[in-house]
Design an enzyme around this catalytic site. Structure first.
Site: not given
Ligand code: 13P
Length: 342
Positions: A178, A220
């Site tokens: 991510e 992600k």
């Molecule tokens: P949000 O969808 O609230 O951005 O959260 C996703 C997430 O896992 C942030 O690390």
């Protein structure tokens, strides 16, 4: 099954079949702030009860393939005495765990951070797998503005991410990668596209150098949207073409799937953007891994009141239905308003 085919099977399961991932892994500090904003005392028991409300929502597995937990919830139990991973497994939902220890200021890069958590990670992953984790998450945070995200922040975060992903795969755990380019700021959508592209390019270079099997990861990313203070408005079709266009130039086709974060977008906007992206051709399945855009309405409906658990669960089920409908190309205003079942 070999370890690499096991990893690619789990990664494929996470992104397949009109399902997405629920991110319920807020750190204790972030969760406490969100509880307090909802008028709920920030206690360990409230954090547990709230996550139990989410995890035990009836029918959740129809639209959710996996839930990401933080370490605290991962080790807690639901009211029936089962650990969260066991409780999710009975519900046919894969358990994930956030394994980074947060974004810390990066030396030599004022205003930027590097995500930490590599120390002892091999041992922690072995334990998480033993206790039922199928996948993990590590979030790097990149900001836009004044030359940011800079080379140092991109490099440091990409390198740490690649070491995390390699350790996960060694442990038989699918890493969610991510690299979040934040919406905060007054930048344009074009600036977001440029920052997202350069960030992803650096991350994939490091992942390849570290020998990470791309068919055993889930990416992600953020969607490509204008900064929240920019005053610029982007339609779902514009977000979809900017996002898919950017990802197609830098994300290798071998990646098992792309599961977007919501990043603070309103829940309905995130669903509409996801729906628009499904109309475009991509070499990887696209789905959601939303936190706030799935759970905010549930938290607002529950507000810590034991009488409102079912209301909270209905609110979550509705958002899951909307996003699942987005994945299946049947999301529209009637689904959003709850007028027709998706
Ligand atoms: P949000 O969808 O609230 O951005 O959260 C996703 C997430 O896992 C942030 O690390």
């Amino acid at each position: 099954m070999t370890r690499s085919s096991e990893l690619s099977a789990v990664a494929a399961t996470l992104v397949a079949g009109g399902k997405g991932i629920l991110a319920a892994d807020e750190s204790i500090g972030t969760m406490n702030r969100r509880l307090e904003n909802a008028g709920v005392a920030p206690t360990v028991e409230h954090r547990r009860t709230y996550r139990e409300l989410l995890a035990t929502t009836p029918g959740l597995a129809d639209g959710v393939s996996g839930i990401i937990l933080c370490d605290e919830t991962f080790r807690q139990s639901t009211s029936d005495g089962e650990t969260f991973p066991r409780s999710l497994s009975v519900r046919r939902i894969l358990t994930g765990v956030k394994v980074d220890t947060g974004a810390k200021p990066l030396a030599g890069a004022p205003g930027e951070t590097v995500t930490e958590g590599l120390d002892g990670l091999r041992e922690r992953l072995a334990e998480y797998r033993e206790l039922g984790a199928a996948f993990a998450k590590w979030r790097a945070v990149l900001v836009i503005g004044d030359g940011k995200p800079g080379f140092r922040a991109r490099q440091a975060n990409a390198h740490a991410m690649a070491r995390y992903a390699a350790l996960c795969q060694e442990a038989g755990i699918v890493p969610i990668v991510e690299p979040e380019v934040l919406m905060a700021g007054d930048h344009s959508a074009a600036a977001c596209a440029a920052a997202t592209a350069v960030t992803l390019r650096d991350f994939f270079a490091e992942l390849e150098d570290a020998g990470v099997a791309l068919d055993g990861i889930v990416l992600k990313p953020n969607m490509v949207v204008p900064g929240e203070d920019s005053g610029e408005v982007a339609t779902p079709d514009q977000v979809a073409s900017a996002t898919v266009g950017t990802l197609r130039t830098v994300v290798p086709a071998k990646v098992a799937g792309v599961a977007f974060l919501s990043g603070g977008q309103p829940a309905a906007a995130a669903s509409a953007n996801l729906a628009a992206m499904q109309q475009l051709a991509t070499p990887w399945p696209l789905t959601f891994s939303f936190g706030r855009a799935l759970v905010d309405p549930a938290l607002a409906a529950w507000r810590g009141d034991p009488e409102q658990v079912a209301a909270g669960q209905r609110a979550l089920a509705h958002r899951v239905r909307c996003n699942s409908a987005a994945l299946q190309g049947v999301y529209d205003e009637a689904v959003e308003d709850g007028r027709v079942p998706a």
